[in-house]
Write a protein that holds these residues in place. Structure first.
Motif, PDB file in Angstrom:
ATOM      1  N   PHE A   1       0.858  -1.180   0.000  1.00  0.00           N
ATOM      2  CA  PHE A   1       0.000   0.000   0.000  1.00  0.00           C
ATOM      3  C   PHE A   1       0.893   1.228   0.000  1.00  0.00           C
ATOM      4  O   PHE A   1       2.040   1.187   0.446  1.00  0.00           O
ATOM      5  CB  PHE A   1      -0.923   0.003   1.222  1.00  0.00           C
ATOM      6  N   ASN A   2       0.355   2.308  -0.499  1.00  0.00           N
ATOM      7  CA  ASN A   2       1.061   3.580  -0.471  1.00  0.00           C
ATOM      8  C   ASN A   2       0.701   4.310   0.818  1.00  0.00           C
ATOM      9  O   ASN A   2      -0.451   4.276   1.257  1.00  0.00           O
ATOM     10  CB  ASN A   2       0.671   4.432  -1.676  1.00  0.00           C
ATOM     11  N   THR A   3       1.664   4.956   1.415  1.00  0.00           N
ATOM     12  CA  THR A   3       1.447   5.691   2.659  1.00  0.00           C
ATOM     13  C   THR A   3       1.504   7.191   2.385  1.00  0.00           C
ATOM     14  O   THR A   3       2.477   7.681   1.813  1.00  0.00           O
ATOM     15  CB  THR A   3       2.521   5.330   3.701  1.00  0.00           C
ATOM     16  N   PRO A   4       0.489   7.940   2.805  1.00  0.00           N
ATOM     17  CA  PRO A   4       0.479   9.395   2.563  1.00  0.00           C
ATOM     18  C   PRO A   4       1.552  10.125   3.372  1.00  0.00           C
ATOM     19  O   PRO A   4       2.119   9.594   4.332  1.00  0.00           O
ATOM     20  CB  PRO A   4      -0.926   9.818   3.030  1.00  0.00           C
ATOM     21  N   ALA A   5       1.779  11.350   3.005  1.00  0.00           N
ATOM     22  CA  ALA A   5       2.684  12.210   3.770  1.00  0.00           C
ATOM     23  C   ALA A   5       2.088  12.471   5.149  1.00  0.00           C
ATOM     24  O   ALA A   5       0.869  12.407   5.339  1.00  0.00           O
ATOM     25  CB  ALA A   5       2.892  13.527   3.025  1.00  0.00           C
ATOM     26  N   HIS A   6       2.956  12.725   6.104  1.00  0.00           N
ATOM     27  CA  HIS A   6       2.571  13.069   7.481  1.00  0.00           C
ATOM     28  C   HIS A   6       1.902  11.905   8.216  1.00  0.00           C
ATOM     29  O   HIS A   6       1.179  12.127   9.201  1.00  0.00           O
ATOM     30  CB  HIS A   6       1.656  14.298   7.509  1.00  0.00           C
ATOM     31  N   ALA A   7       2.131  10.674   7.740  1.00  0.00           N
ATOM     32  CA  ALA A   7       1.594   9.502   8.435  1.00  0.00           C
ATOM     33  C   ALA A   7       2.515   9.111   9.579  1.00  0.00           C
ATOM     34  O   ALA A   7       3.696   9.473   9.602  1.00  0.00           O
ATOM     35  CB  ALA A   7       1.442   8.330   7.462  1.00  0.00           C
ATOM     36  N   ASN A   8       1.967   8.358  10.534  1.00  0.00           N
ATOM     37  CA  ASN A   8       2.788   7.863  11.639  1.00  0.00           C
ATOM     38  C   ASN A   8       3.693   6.734  11.147  1.00  0.00           C
ATOM     39  O   ASN A   8       3.616   6.322   9.979  1.00  0.00           O
ATOM     40  CB  ASN A   8       1.917   7.403  12.805  1.00  0.00           C
TER      41      ASN A   8
ATOM     42  N   ALA B   1      -2.161   6.386  10.397  1.00  0.00           N
ATOM     43  CA  ALA B   1      -2.825   7.626  10.796  1.00  0.00           C
ATOM     44  C   ALA B   1      -2.075   8.821  10.237  1.00  0.00           C
ATOM     45  O   ALA B   1      -0.872   8.756   9.986  1.00  0.00           O
ATOM     46  CB  ALA B   1      -2.910   7.720  12.319  1.00  0.00           C
ATOM     47  N   ILE B   2      -2.799   9.908  10.083  1.00  0.00           N
ATOM     48  CA  ILE B   2      -2.174  11.179   9.723  1.00  0.00           C
ATOM     49  C   ILE B   2      -1.960  11.959  11.018  1.00  0.00           C
ATOM     50  O   ILE B   2      -2.869  12.106  11.833  1.00  0.00           O
ATOM     51  CB  ILE B   2      -3.065  11.982   8.757  1.00  0.00           C
ATOM     52  N   VAL B   3      -0.748  12.451  11.185  1.00  0.00           N
ATOM     53  CA  VAL B   3      -0.336  13.056  12.461  1.00  0.00           C
ATOM     54  C   VAL B   3      -0.314  14.578  12.350  1.00  0.00           C
ATOM     55  O   VAL B   3       0.204  15.141  11.391  1.00  0.00           O
ATOM     56  CB  VAL B   3       1.062  12.557  12.872  1.00  0.00           C
ATOM     57  N   THR B   4      -0.883  15.216  13.382  1.00  0.00           N
ATOM     58  CA  THR B   4      -0.799  16.670  13.510  1.00  0.00           C
ATOM     59  C   THR B   4      -0.317  16.979  14.921  1.00  0.00           C
ATOM     60  O   THR B   4      -0.830  16.434  15.900  1.00  0.00           O
ATOM     61  CB  THR B   4      -2.166  17.335  13.288  1.00  0.00           C
ATOM     62  N   GLY B   5       0.659  17.844  15.048  1.00  0.00           N
ATOM     63  CA  GLY B   5       1.163  18.233  16.359  1.00  0.00           C
ATOM     64  C   GLY B   5       2.227  17.302  16.879  1.00  0.00           C
ATOM     65  O   GLY B   5       2.480  16.220  16.327  1.00  0.00           O
ATOM     66  N   SER B   6       2.842  17.724  17.987  1.00  0.00           N
ATOM     67  CA  SER B   6       3.916  16.922  18.578  1.00  0.00           C
ATOM     68  C   SER B   6       3.881  16.996  20.101  1.00  0.00           C
ATOM     69  O   SER B   6       4.924  16.999  20.749  1.00  0.00           O
ATOM     70  CB  SER B   6       5.276  17.397  18.063  1.00  0.00           C
ATOM     71  N   GLY B   7       2.669  17.074  20.649  1.00  0.00           N
ATOM     72  CA  GLY B   7       2.539  17.147  22.096  1.00  0.00           C
ATOM     73  C   GLY B   7       2.871  15.833  22.772  1.00  0.00           C
ATOM     74  O   GLY B   7       2.904  14.770  22.144  1.00  0.00           O
ATOM     75  N   LYS B   8       3.108  15.896  24.095  1.00  0.00           N
ATOM     76  CA  LYS B   8       3.515  14.692  24.832  1.00  0.00           C
ATOM     77  C   LYS B   8       2.366  13.721  25.043  1.00  0.00           C
ATOM     78  O   LYS B   8       2.603  12.541  25.333  1.00  0.00           O
ATOM     79  CB  LYS B   8       4.128  15.079  26.179  1.00  0.00           C
ATOM     80  N   VAL B   9       1.134  14.189  24.912  1.00  0.00           N
ATOM     81  CA  VAL B   9      -0.033  13.312  25.058  1.00  0.00           C
ATOM     82  C   VAL B   9      -0.565  12.980  23.664  1.00  0.00           C
ATOM     83  O   VAL B   9      -0.807  13.882  22.861  1.00  0.00           O
ATOM     84  CB  VAL B   9      -1.136  13.972  25.900  1.00  0.00           C
TER      85      VAL B   9
END
Length: 249
Positions: free
Chosen positions: A58-65, A70-78
């Motif tokens: 499968f192809n994985t989109p940009a900004h995936a984990n 999943a598509i990831v936004t942010g970089s918080g500790k939680v």
């Protein structure tokens, strides 16, 4: 005929009936074993056929984990993981009530927001909308507009049981949030990420996700509501308050 002879014949008859019953029992047992064996073998063959027909890549989109789920936004500790299907009305309810807060917390790096677009409701659509919309969200991630496209898909959510927006309509939706480059349209039209939702859905199932929306905070499942999610963020040592946006001077 003497009484003794009659007793011997009766005893013989009883023995014959017992032997016949035992033979019938054994025959039934072996038939049952045979049927079970056929079913097991048939199931194994069926699964082998299913597995052989599943995409092996499968192809994985940009900004995936790292897992590509999943598509990831942010970089918080939680970490906050949201499993959703774009055709799911309860997912829309969660998005409309909690989405703006979660997006803001992620953009302020107070949480790491992982949105998992899965496809479990294709059977409730006449044109495979769950899979196609999830695939299109991957195209939006490539264009850096995942959250905006995510919002737009929920704003235009179709009813279950009919046809969802066509690919052409999904492209128009993307253009409305700034995905005007031809690469987005080509990505949707060519089905670049059509095998990706199957991967995210399989991974969700392995995680124990059986319905949508499902939410985890730092790996712990919580009720899919804004209050429960923000309470879990706070309990995990995070900051669930949205900082005011500085006004333009």
């Amino acid at each position: 005929m003497s009484k003794r002879v009659q007793e011997k014949r009766e005893a013989a008859r009883i023995v014959r009936e017992q032997l016949a019953r035992e033979q019938r029992r054994k025959r039934t047992l072996w038939i049952t074993i045979g049927v079970v064996a056929v079913l097991v073998i048939g199931g194994m063959i069926g699964y082998a056929i299913y597995a052989s027909q599943k995409p092996t890549s499968f192809n994985t989109p940009a900004h995936a984990n790292a897992e590509g789920t999943a598509i990831v936004t942010g970089s918080g500790k939680v970490s906050v993981d949201v499993y959703q299907d774009y055709l799911c009305p309860y997912c829309k309810q969660l998005h409309d009530s909690a989405g703006p807060t979660l997006a803001a917390l992620a953009e302020q790096n107070k949480i790491t927001l992982n949105i998992h677009p899965i496809a479990i409701l294709d059977q409730s659509s006449t044109n495979q909308y769950s899979t196609r919309s999830a695939a299109a969200s991957g195209c939006a991630a490539d264009g850096g507009k995942f959250l905006a496209f995510n919002d737009a898909l929920y704003a235009d959510q179709p009813a279950e049981g009919g046809a969802g927006p066509t690919n052409e309509e999904l492209i128009t939706t993307g253009q409305g949030v700034g995905l005007t480059d031809t690469s987005f349209a080509n990505c949707v039209t060519s089905g670049t990420y059509m095998t990706w939702p199957e991967h995210t859905t399989d991974a969700a199932s392995e995680k124990g996700v059986s319905g949508t929306p499902t939410v985890f905070v730092n790996g712990k499942k919580v009720t899919a509501s804004l209050d429960s999610i923000t309470a879990a963020i706070t309990a995990a040592g995070g900051d669930a308050s949205v900082a005011p946006t500085p006004s333009a001077s």
